[in-house]
Design an enzyme around this catalytic site. Structure first.
Site, PDB file in Angstrom:
ATOM      1  N   ASP A  26      39.771  47.810  30.726  1.00  0.00           N
ATOM      2  CA  ASP A  26      39.228  48.057  32.069  1.00  0.00           C
ATOM      3  C   ASP A  26      38.214  46.973  32.447  1.00  0.00           C
ATOM      4  OD1 ASP A  26      40.142  49.968  33.746  1.00  0.00           O
ATOM      5  OD2 ASP A  26      38.949  51.612  32.924  1.00  0.00           O
TER       6      ASP A  26
ATOM      7  N   GLN B  93      38.584  57.363  31.606  1.00  0.00           N
ATOM      8  CA  GLN B  93      38.757  57.684  33.024  1.00  0.00           C
ATOM      9  C   GLN B  93      37.416  58.099  33.617  1.00  0.00           C
ATOM     10  OE1 GLN B  93      41.722  57.292  34.807  1.00  0.00           O
ATOM     11  NE2 GLN B  93      40.367  57.662  36.540  1.00  0.00           N
TER      12      GLN B  93
ATOM     13  N   LYS C  37      49.065  56.492  35.016  1.00  0.00           N
ATOM     14  CA  LYS C  37      48.910  55.378  34.069  1.00  0.00           C
ATOM     15  C   LYS C  37      49.864  55.560  32.893  1.00  0.00           C
ATOM     16  CE  LYS C  37      44.241  54.470  35.571  1.00  0.00           C
ATOM     17  NZ  LYS C  37      42.827  54.830  35.492  1.00  0.00           N
TER      18      LYS C  37
END
Ligand code: NAP
Length: 381
Positions: free
Chosen positions: A208, A185, A141
């Protein structure tokens, strides 16, 4: 949002274009760049790469299929025989290529924004613990951010961090004007409550799309989420960019996880598909999938969806990533999807491969969400 699509060919260029009237960012022309191929049953031909000098017809099959015939006046006779005896195979939906297009679009927008108002979008990633796979995802990422000019920030916290410590870092990023997107994460170590942590991300930076307010808005009619989870958003983007009509179609989503299956089903419904969700307790799942024009599978079971589960002409989006033993591979394994690709490609009209289908789209959507966030915060059109 729904795309109405048409397939057009030009006999002079012999190029196939998909046109989409989608109002999403996807409303554009895409050259038909499939690696799709076709197999000759009678002659046991090996697969041929797509030949750009072929016309395309939607054939008079029991289901819409694409049949390739040569565009010149005098095609090679062997080719014609082969074409007559061939069985068309599904168009391969090239996620790698689409993801690259999206990353290029994001890079152009990031540089435009920087030039116009001096703002560089920023993405903060929080990694707790030392899971190797998570560390790899975070590294990828970060690298993807660098490639498009997005500034990345990271917080790497030890495995034994407390929930409060993690939330403290999130609060810091919530208040940092250089950060426009925050990503935690997953999975988190088991002693940390994932819900509390995700709730701490302010929804304006929830790139997200996992915050319950964003998911709630996604589920409600007339409400707009600020962000949509990246993997399901990537699935829908692939459908748009390949001109697949969603409105009025029957769709089946296999899997109902918070991060993929459930939001994918909500997105399809928002696009006016009629959606069924199949999960581990569903009896005879194939009875549902056989009715589906579109299948999105997010299960995590190698080759679960057999050819016999698929309605001829259906479009298949395979999210599953499953390692299977492969002694020929230097790693000793290879990755396959939830869908038995070799069977599905003969029945479906379009399919995503694994790898190279949905996978690359997830990070592309994350970059796109981060850019959207920065634009919204700075009111940059
Ligand atoms: P997950 O949280 O484990 O959810 C799996 C879902 O599949 C659950 O809803 C489960 O049903 C359902 N399921 C399990 N066995 C089933 C069966 N035999 N028949 C029907 N449904 C079944 O997994 P996930 O996070 O959604 O991920 C799913 C797959 O997608 C994994 O292979 C993962 O690696 C992959 N993935 C890929 C990307 C990408 O970027 N391409 C991103 C995320 C995930 P219940 O709810 O009843 O338990």
């Amino acid at each position: 949002m729904a795309a109405s699509s048409s397939i057009t060919t030009s006999s002079t260029t012999s190029k196939l274009l998909f046109t989409s009237s989608s109002t999403s960012t996807a409303a554009r022309l895409l050259p038909f760049t499939t690696t799709s191929s076709f197999k000759c049953r009678a002659f046991h031909f090996h697969r041929h790469r797509f030949n750009p000098l072929l016309h395309v017809h939607v054939g008079p099959f029991k289901n819409p299929r694409i049949v390739f015939t040569h565009s010149t006046n005098r095609p090679p006779s062997s080719f014609v025989s082969a074409a007559l005896a061939t069985e068309a195979s599904a168009k391969v939906i090239d996620g790698k290529k689409v993801a690259k297009e999206i990353r290029d679009e994001v890079a152009a927008e990031v540089s435009k924004m920087k030039e116009a108002i001096g703002v560089v979008p920023g993405l903060a990633v929080i990694l707790v613990g030392d899971r190797k796979d998570s560390a790899t995802y975070v590294r990828n990422k970060k690298k993807a951010c660098e490639d498009v000019g997005i500034k990345s920030f990271d917080a790497r916290l030890p495995e034994d961090s407390t929930e409060e410590e993690v939330i403290k870092h999130i609060s810091g990023f919530n208040n940092d004007p250089a950060v426009h997107g925050i990503l935690v994460q997953l999975p988190l170590p088991s002693h940390i409550n994932e819900q509390n942590v995700l709730n701490a991300v302010c929804i304006e930076k929830d790139v997200d799309g996992f915050h319950p307010l964003n998911i709630g808005r996604l589920a409600m009619r007339g409400r707009e989420p600020l962000f949509v989870p990246c993997t399901p958003k990537g699935c829908i983007e692939l459908l748009h960019r390949y001109g697949v009509v969603i409105k009025g179609k029957r769709a089946v989503v296999i899997g109902r996880s918070n991060i993929v299956g459930m939001p994918a089903a909500l997105l399809l419904q928002r696009e006016d598909a009629t959606v069924s969700v199949v999960h581990s307790r569903t009896k005879n799942p194939e009875e549902f999938t056989r009715e589906a024009d579109i299948i999105i599978s997010a299960v995590g079971q190698a080759n679960m969806v057999k050819g016999s589960w698929i309605k001829p002409g259906a479009v298949i989006i395979d999210v599953g990533i499953n390692p299977v033993e492969d002694s020929k591979s230097p790693r000793g394994y290879r990755l396959v999807g939830d869908v038995c690709y070799d069977e599905a490609i003969k029945i479906a009209s379009a399919i995503t491969p694994v790898p190279g289908g949905v996978g690359p789209m997830t990070i592309a959507m994350l970059l796109s969400n981060t850019l959207t966030s920065a634009k919204r915060i700075h009111n940059f059109k």
